[in-house]
Design an enzyme around this catalytic site. Structure first.
Site, PDB file in Angstrom:
ATOM      1  N   SER A 229       4.576  -0.930   4.118  1.00 42.04           N
ATOM      2  CA  SER A 229       4.701  -2.442   4.592  1.00 42.04           C
ATOM      3  C   SER A 229       4.838  -3.473   3.515  1.00 42.04           C
ATOM      4  O   SER A 229       4.146  -3.539   2.716  1.00 42.04           O
ATOM      5  CB  SER A 229       3.682  -2.807   5.586  1.00 42.04           C
ATOM      6  OG  SER A 229       3.488  -2.021   6.585  1.00 42.04           O
TER       7      SER A 229
ATOM      8  N   SER B 243      -4.088   7.265  13.547  1.00 45.81           N
ATOM      9  CA  SER B 243      -3.382   7.428  14.790  1.00 45.81           C
ATOM     10  C   SER B 243      -4.746   7.697  15.744  1.00 45.81           C
ATOM     11  O   SER B 243      -5.605   8.271  15.508  1.00 45.81           O
ATOM     12  CB  SER B 243      -2.441   8.544  14.982  1.00 45.81           C
ATOM     13  OG  SER B 243      -3.039   9.807  14.925  1.00 45.81           O
TER      14      SER B 243
ATOM     15  N   GLN C  80       0.831  -1.082  -0.053  1.00 42.88           N
ATOM     16  CA  GLN C  80       0.122   0.012  -0.001  1.00 42.88           C
ATOM     17  C   GLN C  80       0.866   1.446  -0.194  1.00 42.88           C
ATOM     18  O   GLN C  80       1.502   1.730   0.860  1.00 42.88           O
ATOM     19  CB  GLN C  80      -0.861  -0.185   1.299  1.00 42.88           C
ATOM     20  CG  GLN C  80      -1.714   1.122   1.482  1.00 42.88           C
ATOM     21  CD  GLN C  80      -2.744   1.096   2.535  1.00 42.88           C
ATOM     22  OE1 GLN C  80      -2.279   0.666   3.686  1.00 42.88           O
ATOM     23  NE2 GLN C  80      -3.717   1.819   2.604  1.00 42.88           N
ATOM     24  N   GLY C  81       0.809   2.148  -1.010  1.00 46.00           N
ATOM     25  CA  GLY C  81       1.695   3.098  -1.346  1.00 46.00           C
ATOM     26  C   GLY C  81       1.008   4.546  -1.000  1.00 46.00           C
ATOM     27  O   GLY C  81       0.546   5.153  -2.126  1.00 46.00           O
ATOM     28  N   TYR C  82       0.373   4.575   0.227  1.00 47.83           N
ATOM     29  CA  TYR C  82      -0.372   6.013   0.676  1.00 47.83           C
ATOM     30  C   TYR C  82       0.729   6.915   1.408  1.00 47.83           C
ATOM     31  O   TYR C  82       0.974   8.202   0.659  1.00 47.83           O
ATOM     32  CB  TYR C  82      -1.381   5.520   1.707  1.00 47.83           C
ATOM     33  CG  TYR C  82      -2.720   5.300   1.317  1.00 47.83           C
ATOM     34  CD1 TYR C  82      -2.754   4.435  -0.143  1.00 47.83           C
ATOM     35  CD2 TYR C  82      -3.859   5.145   1.998  1.00 47.83           C
ATOM     36  CE1 TYR C  82      -3.867   4.111  -0.559  1.00 47.83           C
ATOM     37  CE2 TYR C  82      -4.948   4.629   1.340  1.00 47.83           C
ATOM     38  CZ  TYR C  82      -4.888   4.120   0.267  1.00 47.83           C
ATOM     39  OH  TYR C  82      -6.080   3.712  -0.105  1.00 47.83           O
TER      40      TYR C  82
ATOM     41  N   GLU D 158     -10.251  -1.296   5.825  1.00 47.65           N
ATOM     42  CA  GLU D 158      -9.062  -1.809   6.862  1.00 47.65           C
ATOM     43  C   GLU D 158      -9.780  -2.580   7.852  1.00 47.65           C
ATOM     44  O   GLU D 158      -8.798  -3.328   8.619  1.00 47.65           O
ATOM     45  CB  GLU D 158      -8.309  -0.598   7.079  1.00 47.65           C
ATOM     46  CG  GLU D 158      -6.794  -1.040   6.917  1.00 47.65           C
ATOM     47  CD  GLU D 158      -5.839   0.174   6.696  1.00 47.65           C
ATOM     48  OE1 GLU D 158      -4.762   0.018   6.848  1.00 47.65           O
ATOM     49  OE2 GLU D 158      -6.288   1.317   6.623  1.00 47.65           O
TER      50      GLU D 158
ATOM     51  N   GLU E 106      -4.800  10.172  17.901  1.00 43.71           N
ATOM     52  CA  GLU E 106      -5.576  11.554  17.826  1.00 43.71           C
ATOM     53  C   GLU E 106      -6.415  11.891  16.773  1.00 43.71           C
ATOM     54  O   GLU E 106      -7.371  12.281  16.810  1.00 43.71           O
ATOM     55  CB  GLU E 106      -4.375  12.870  17.614  1.00 43.71           C
ATOM     56  CG  GLU E 106      -3.395  12.731  18.739  1.00 43.71           C
ATOM     57  CD  GLU E 106      -2.383  11.511  19.154  1.00 43.71           C
ATOM     58  OE1 GLU E 106      -2.278  10.592  18.123  1.00 43.71           O
ATOM     59  OE2 GLU E 106      -1.897  11.582  19.988  1.00 43.71           O
TER      60      GLU E 106
HETATM   61  C1  LIG Z   1       3.557  -0.662  11.599  1.00 41.86           C
HETATM   62  C2  LIG Z   1       3.256   0.373  10.632  1.00 41.86           C
HETATM   63  C3  LIG Z   1       2.852   0.142   9.179  1.00 41.86           C
HETATM   64  C4  LIG Z   1       2.329   1.091   8.231  1.00 41.86           C
HETATM   65  N1  LIG Z   1       2.304   0.198   6.963  1.00 41.86           N
HETATM   66  C5  LIG Z   1       1.938   1.425   6.108  1.00 41.86           C
HETATM   67  C6  LIG Z   1       1.765   0.974   4.652  1.00 41.86           C
HETATM   68  O1  LIG Z   1       1.837  -0.246   4.122  1.00 41.86           O
HETATM   69  N2  LIG Z   1       1.302   1.619   3.911  1.00 41.86           N
HETATM   70  C7  LIG Z   1       1.473   3.217   3.880  1.00 41.86           C
HETATM   71  O2  LIG Z   1       1.177   3.956   3.315  1.00 41.86           O
HETATM   72  N3  LIG Z   1       1.534   3.845   5.248  1.00 41.86           N
HETATM   73  C8  LIG Z   1       1.872   2.882   6.328  1.00 41.86           C
HETATM   74  N4  LIG Z   1       1.916   3.214   7.594  1.00 41.86           N
HETATM   75  C9  LIG Z   1       1.933   4.618   7.810  1.00 41.86           C
HETATM   76  C10 LIG Z   1       1.050   5.248   8.671  1.00 41.86           C
HETATM   77  O3  LIG Z   1      -0.388   5.193   7.848  1.00 41.86           O
HETATM   78  C11 LIG Z   1       1.274   6.531   9.264  1.00 41.86           C
HETATM   79  O4  LIG Z   1       2.221   6.091  10.012  1.00 41.86           O
HETATM   80  C12 LIG Z   1       0.081   7.219   9.935  1.00 41.86           C
HETATM   81  O5  LIG Z   1      -0.855   7.658   8.903  1.00 41.86           O
HETATM   82  C13 LIG Z   1       0.722   8.406  10.553  1.00 41.86           C
HETATM   83  O6  LIG Z   1       1.298   9.305   9.627  1.00 41.86           O
HETATM   84  P1  LIG Z   1       2.702   9.659  10.124  1.00 41.86           P
HETATM   85  O7  LIG Z   1       3.453   8.647  10.555  1.00 41.86           O
HETATM   86  O8  LIG Z   1       3.240  10.424   8.931  1.00 41.86           O
HETATM   87  O9  LIG Z   1       2.687  10.662  11.379  1.00 41.86           O
HETATM   88  P2  LIG Z   1       2.073  12.291  11.431  1.00 41.86           P
HETATM   89  O10 LIG Z   1       0.928  12.322  10.516  1.00 41.86           O
HETATM   90  O11 LIG Z   1       3.186  13.242  11.184  1.00 41.86           O
HETATM   91  O12 LIG Z   1       1.639  12.260  13.152  1.00 41.86           O
HETATM   92  C14 LIG Z   1       2.529  12.364  14.131  1.00 41.86           C
HETATM   93  C15 LIG Z   1       1.741  12.734  15.420  1.00 41.86           C
HETATM   94  O13 LIG Z   1       1.004  13.816  15.297  1.00 41.86           O
HETATM   95  C16 LIG Z   1      -0.270  13.556  15.329  1.00 41.86           C
HETATM   96  N5  LIG Z   1      -1.164  14.396  14.378  1.00 41.86           N
HETATM   97  C17 LIG Z   1      -1.132  14.630  13.248  1.00 41.86           C
HETATM   98  N6  LIG Z   1      -1.859  15.345  12.572  1.00 41.86           N
HETATM   99  C18 LIG Z   1      -3.154  15.612  13.701  1.00 41.86           C
HETATM  100  C19 LIG Z   1      -4.220  16.425  13.827  1.00 41.86           C
HETATM  101  N7  LIG Z   1      -4.574  16.917  12.670  1.00 41.86           N
HETATM  102  N8  LIG Z   1      -4.682  16.561  15.083  1.00 41.86           N
HETATM  103  C20 LIG Z   1      -3.782  16.063  16.035  1.00 41.86           C
HETATM  104  N9  LIG Z   1      -2.875  15.420  16.139  1.00 41.86           N
HETATM  105  C21 LIG Z   1      -2.357  15.078  15.041  1.00 41.86           C
HETATM  106  C22 LIG Z   1      -0.368  12.056  15.080  1.00 41.86           C
HETATM  107  O14 LIG Z   1      -1.547  11.562  15.838  1.00 41.86           O
HETATM  108  C23 LIG Z   1       0.670  11.493  15.617  1.00 41.86           C
HETATM  109  O15 LIG Z   1       0.886  11.491  16.914  1.00 41.86           O
HETATM  110  C24 LIG Z   1       2.484   2.230   8.562  1.00 41.86           C
HETATM  111  C25 LIG Z   1       2.803   2.733   9.957  1.00 41.86           C
HETATM  112  C26 LIG Z   1       3.068   1.716  10.840  1.00 41.86           C
HETATM  113  C27 LIG Z   1       3.390   2.502  12.286  1.00 41.86           C
END
Ligand SMILES: Cc1cc2nc3c(=O)[nH]c(=O)nc-3n(C[C@H](O)[C@H](O)[C@H](O)COP(=O)(O)OP(=O)(O)OC[C@H]3O[C@@H](n4cnc5c(N)ncnc54)[C@H](O)[C@@H]3O)c2cc1C
Length: 417
Positions: free
Chosen positions: A194, A396, A159-161, A277, A398
């Site tokens: 992943s 997440s 999944q490339g999001y 999901e 939040e």
């Molecule tokens: C084990 C694992 C597997 C994954 N696999 C995939 C995958 O296969 N494909 C894929 O595309 N992605 C994948 N992801 C990515 C996942 O979707 C992102 O980590 C997730 O969407 C959070 O984005 P970020 O890591 O950029 O954190 P950020 O969005 O930068 O968030 C950082 C922190 O800020 C908080 N935050 C962000 N925005 C807000 C807001 N508006 N209000 C309040 N708080 C906020 C968040 O809750 C978090 O605590 C995976 C992540 C993990 C941990």
């Protein structure tokens, strides 16, 4: 019994279901043995016991979050064994190669699968996410091209999001795709992808119209991973393993007709995938949680932790939390109660993260020491470290709380920059 003639060629029809059992309420159960839940449960249980007793017996309990590196090739062979027996894509409609199983039977399958400690599946992204997305939004040609290979576990997906600056804020995606003749040319970077290192294909959210902002101008492309323009770099995690990756697209190519939905309508398709999901696998996941808790209670008996009233109290609370989770899942599964998916995600993620913390306290000071030669963690250390991710992926904490605040409670949106 579902009509084998509409099923995918080669798919065993033993477990086909009537698409609409109500259409034939007096059906003879012997004519459709799969339809009776108790018999179906017994069939699944017997099949799994038999299959995990032979050449696959070493795979019990292998794989899963934080442990995807374990016996990958053997688990791939196991998934293909399941496919050959007709146990993949149970809930998909028969005309798309599924078994047309009703929700209750899918739940039973996942429960029995977890109870048997069958290995973690390698084809989650294809079976649970991309397949249902193609069934809902794909063209007939895309369905014919890709669904049979998912059912048979011939092609694996990722999944490339997410991107470095587009995670929770997915509409900020910047990876671009430009049409060049009969192909899209893709440039940009994804992150946390992943299983990209084992995937044959990736469903990628890209910006196809740079003039438009945010969720407008995005498209949902199907991109082959094994080409020069795609570079996969593993990300090593706290657990010492690398199950997700950075993916760099540099002039990567895919055919013009491999856009799912309309060009520019990728946001709607991407949200459709996200809605899939949190499916029926949830109840199977909770059977796995129950097993982890039982093993932790047993460990606590051995370490003497049960003499500590505070730890006893936390173990009991964990049990209560599990019951609440299961009750919530059973009550809301298959429905569309507002906010139910967010509540479920919040509850299971913090429960599981709490279980990891509890395991460390049960182990005491020993939890700080890796006993193997090179950073070789035991199952509890791995659980503790990997479960930190539970409150991040799949939306997440939040973000889930914001959904509940705004869409369920109707609280006003705070001003956003
Ligand atoms: C084990 C694992 C597997 C994954 N696999 C995939 C995958 O296969 N494909 C894929 O595309 N992605 C994948 N992801 C990515 C996942 O979707 C992102 O980590 C997730 O969407 C959070 O984005 P970020 O890591 O950029 O954190 P950020 O969005 O930068 O968030 C950082 C922190 O800020 C908080 N935050 C962000 N925005 C807000 C807001 N508006 N209000 C309040 N708080 C906020 C968040 O809750 C978090 O605590 C995976 C992540 C993990 C941990």
């Amino acid at each position: 019994m579902g009509s084998p003639s509409t099923a995918l060629p080669g798919r065993p029809d033993r477990y086909l279901f009537q698409a609409n059992p109500d259409a034939n309420p007096g059906a003879d159960p012997d004519a459709n043995p799969g339809a009776d839940p108790d018999r179906f449960r017994a069939t699944v249980r017997d099949w799994l016991a038999d299959a995990l007793g032979g050449e696959f017996s070493g795979l019990r309990g292998v794989g899963g979050p934080g442990r995807e590196h374990e016996a990958f090739d053997e688990r791939l062979a196991w998934d293909r064994h399941l496919a050959a027996a007709g146990w993949t894509c149970l809930g998909w409609p028969v005309e798309h190669g599924g078994a047309g199983a009703p929700l209750a039977h899918q739940v039973i399958f996942h429960e029995e699968y977890a109870r048997a400690e069958a290995p973690a599946r390698v084809n989650h992204f294809g079976e649970e996410l991309l397949g249902p997305t193609l069934i809902a939004f794909g063209s007939p040609a895309q369905q014919r091209r890709f669904l049979p290979a998912i059912v048979a576990v011939r092609e694996l997906w990722c999944q490339g999001y997410s991107e470095p600056n587009a995670g929770s804020d997915l509409a900020a995606v910047r990876t671009r795709a430009v049409l060049d003749g009969d192909q899209w040319v893709i440039d940009g970077q994804k992150v946390w992808t992943s299983l990209a290192h084992v995937a044959d294909w990736c469903f990628v959210l890209v910006r196809t119209n740079p003039e438009q902002r945010r969720h407008r101008g995005l498209s949902y492309l199907l991109v082959p991973m094994r080409q020069d323009g795609v570079e996969v770099r593993p990300i090593r995690q706290l657990t010492g393993t690398a199950e997700f990756n950075e993916v760099f697209f540099t002039g990567a190519r895919t055919d013009a007709d491999l856009v799912v939905g309309e060009v520019g309508d990728g946001w709607r398709v991407a949200l459709g995938t996200l809605a899939m999901e949190r499916g029926v696998a949830t109840l199977g996941q909770q059977v796995g949680f129950a097993r982890e808790l039982a093993a932790l209670v047993e460990l606590a008996g051995r370490t003497g932790a049960l003499d500590d009233p505070a730890l006893r109290d936390r173990l009991v609370r964990a049990r209560i939390g599990l019951e609440v989770m299961q009750a919530h899942a059973r009550r809301t599964l298959g429905g569309d109660a507002p906010g139910a998916a967010s509540v479920s995600k919040l509850v299971w993620a913090s429960w599981h993260r709490g279980l990891g913390e509890l395991a460390m306290d049960v182990l005491g000071a020993g939890s700080l020491v890796a006993l193997g030669e090179t950073y070789d963690l035991d199952r509890w250390q791995r659980l503790f470290l990997f479960s930190r991710a539970d409150t991040i992926y799949g939306g997440s904490d939040e973000v889930q709380r914001t959904i509940l605040a705004e869409r369920v409670l109707g609280l006003p949106r705070p001003a956003r920059p």
